[in-house]
Design an enzyme around this catalytic site. Structure first.
Site, PDB file in Angstrom:
ATOM      1  N   GLY A 107       0.829  -1.203   0.000  1.00 46.33           N
ATOM      2  CA  GLY A 107       0.000   0.000   0.000  1.00 46.33           C
ATOM      3  C   GLY A 107       0.857   1.243   0.000  1.00 46.33           C
ATOM      4  O   GLY A 107       0.523   2.249   0.628  1.00 46.33           O
ATOM      5  N   GLY A 115       1.630   3.422  -2.348  1.00 48.25           N
ATOM      6  CA  GLY A 115       1.452   4.435  -3.367  1.00 48.25           C
ATOM      7  C   GLY A 115       0.917   5.763  -2.891  1.00 48.25           C
ATOM      8  O   GLY A 115       1.169   6.804  -3.506  1.00 48.25           O
ATOM      9  N   VAL A 137       3.431  -4.461  -8.775  1.00 49.00           N
ATOM     10  CA  VAL A 137       1.970  -4.507  -8.774  1.00 49.00           C
ATOM     11  C   VAL A 137       1.503  -5.891  -8.344  1.00 49.00           C
ATOM     12  O   VAL A 137       1.961  -6.907  -8.885  1.00 49.00           O
ATOM     13  CB  VAL A 137       1.408  -4.171 -10.171  1.00 49.00           C
ATOM     14  CG1 VAL A 137      -0.115  -4.276 -10.173  1.00 49.00           C
ATOM     15  CG2 VAL A 137       1.853  -2.780 -10.595  1.00 49.00           C
ATOM     16  N   SER A 176      -4.625   0.838  13.601  1.00 55.22           N
ATOM     17  CA  SER A 176      -5.446   2.028  13.822  1.00 55.22           C
ATOM     18  C   SER A 176      -5.834   2.089  15.284  1.00 55.22           C
ATOM     19  O   SER A 176      -5.898   1.066  15.974  1.00 55.22           O
ATOM     20  CB  SER A 176      -6.713   1.964  12.955  1.00 55.22           C
ATOM     21  OG  SER A 176      -7.663   2.924  13.358  1.00 55.22           O
ATOM     22  N   TYR A 221     -14.180  -2.756  11.084  1.00 53.98           N
ATOM     23  CA  TYR A 221     -12.837  -2.192  10.947  1.00 53.98           C
ATOM     24  C   TYR A 221     -12.065  -2.331  12.253  1.00 53.98           C
ATOM     25  O   TYR A 221     -10.902  -2.768  12.265  1.00 53.98           O
ATOM     26  CB  TYR A 221     -12.928  -0.728  10.525  1.00 53.98           C
ATOM     27  CG  TYR A 221     -11.593  -0.080  10.269  1.00 53.98           C
ATOM     28  CD1 TYR A 221     -10.794  -0.466   9.204  1.00 53.98           C
ATOM     29  CD2 TYR A 221     -11.122   0.944  11.103  1.00 53.98           C
ATOM     30  CE1 TYR A 221      -9.565   0.144   8.956  1.00 53.98           C
ATOM     31  CE2 TYR A 221      -9.901   1.559  10.863  1.00 53.98           C
ATOM     32  CZ  TYR A 221      -9.131   1.157   9.797  1.00 53.98           C
ATOM     33  OH  TYR A 221      -7.911   1.756   9.565  1.00 53.98           O
ATOM     34  N   ALA A 232     -11.171  -5.984  12.753  1.00 54.78           N
ATOM     35  CA  ALA A 232     -10.071  -6.428  11.890  1.00 54.78           C
ATOM     36  C   ALA A 232      -8.729  -5.927  12.406  1.00 54.78           C
ATOM     37  O   ALA A 232      -7.742  -6.676  12.448  1.00 54.78           O
ATOM     38  CB  ALA A 232     -10.312  -5.952  10.462  1.00 54.78           C
ATOM     39  N   LYS A 233      -8.674  -4.672  12.805  1.00 55.31           N
ATOM     40  CA  LYS A 233      -7.409  -4.142  13.318  1.00 55.31           C
ATOM     41  C   LYS A 233      -7.043  -4.801  14.648  1.00 55.31           C
ATOM     42  O   LYS A 233      -5.864  -5.026  14.940  1.00 55.31           O
ATOM     43  CB  LYS A 233      -7.502  -2.626  13.473  1.00 55.31           C
ATOM     44  CG  LYS A 233      -7.593  -1.874  12.142  1.00 55.31           C
ATOM     45  CD  LYS A 233      -6.435  -2.184  11.212  1.00 55.31           C
ATOM     46  CE  LYS A 233      -6.414  -1.252  10.007  1.00 55.31           C
ATOM     47  NZ  LYS A 233      -5.323  -1.583   9.065  1.00 55.31           N
TER      48      LYS A 233
END
Length: 249
Positions: free
Chosen positions: A9, A11, A59, A142, A152, A155-156
């Site tokens: 991640g 970019g 990629v 997070s 979320y 998951a974290k």
């Protein structure tokens, strides 16, 4: 010898800031993501600013096991990996509560796959290529992983538990495993098309430091955990949140 780092991640947003910081620290950095144009622009911009070709792009869809395996083979062919930063993530379920059980199941599965499975697959695929001793694994979590809510946060939180177990597995091999858990950092794609002035102000009102964080401040935390002399720091969650949530044991 120049160390090698992989930033998934890498970019945009926090990932881009991490790649820039690690490259500025003297590492060769491979940034990974699904959008070739974004990755190439980021690599070119960082390299131009450093007047050196430190950053390259690969990629891959990190939720696809075969794609991750092929990625690891390409990266591993270049030698040992000293630093792996698992930054891929996001909150696809942020736009309201699902209205039926099928949607609930899809929301949790999609969010878990994006935030946890990507990190697990990248780590397992690159694990044989990690430098021993001296390898560093840093996953970006997070504040939600410590206080919720919803898929979320769940998951974290799972990312935290997985990292703790992995830290114990790899400690004897001289590989450290840590997590950086940012608070409110609005200069990221996470907040694109979502952040209103009212929401911004309500978030800042919760921060004792009185301001939001920046991607560069998160990258500074990663830089420490990724450093060669951070070998006695493992199994930790480093919060970067301006005091929003205090790190008491």
């Amino acid at each position: 010898m120049t160390r090698r780092a992989v930033v998934t991640g890498g970019g945009t947003g926090i990932g881009r800031a991490i790649a820039h910081r690690l490259a500025s620290d003297g590492n060769d950095v491979v940034i990974v993501g699904r959008r070739a144009d974004v990755l190439e622009e980021t690599a070119s911009a960082i390299n131009a600013g450093l007047d050196a070709r430190r950053v390259s792009a690969e990629v891959a869809d990190l939720a696809d096991p075969s794609a991750v395996g092929a990625l690891a083979a390409r990266i591993g062919a270049g030698g040992a990996v000293d630093v792996l930063v698992n930054n891929v993530g996001g909150n696809p379920a942020r736009d309201g509560a699902p209205d039926d059980l099928a949607a609930v199941a899809d929301s949790y599965a999609t969010t878990f796959r994006l935030n946890v499975v990507t990190a697990v697959l990248a780590t397992e695929a690159l694990r044989p290529h990690l430098a021993r001793p001296g390898g560093r694994i840093v996953s970006i979590s997070s504040i939600a992983g410590l206080r919720g809510p919803g898929p979320y946060g769940a998951a974290k939180g799972a990312l935290h538990a997985w990292s703790a177990g992995l830290a114990l597995e790899l400690a004897s091999e001289g590989v450290t495993v840590n997590v950086v858990a940012p608070g409110f950092v609005p200069a990221t794609e996470f907040w694109t098309d979502r952040l209103t002035a009212e929401l911004h102000d309500s978030r800042v009102a919760q921060i004792p430091a009185g301001r939001p964080g920046t991607p560069e401040e998160v990258a500074a935390a990663v830089s420490y955990l990724a450093a060669p002399d951070a070998g006695w720091t493992t199994g930790q969650i480093l919060q970067v949140n301006g005091g929003t949530l205090l790190g008491r044991g």
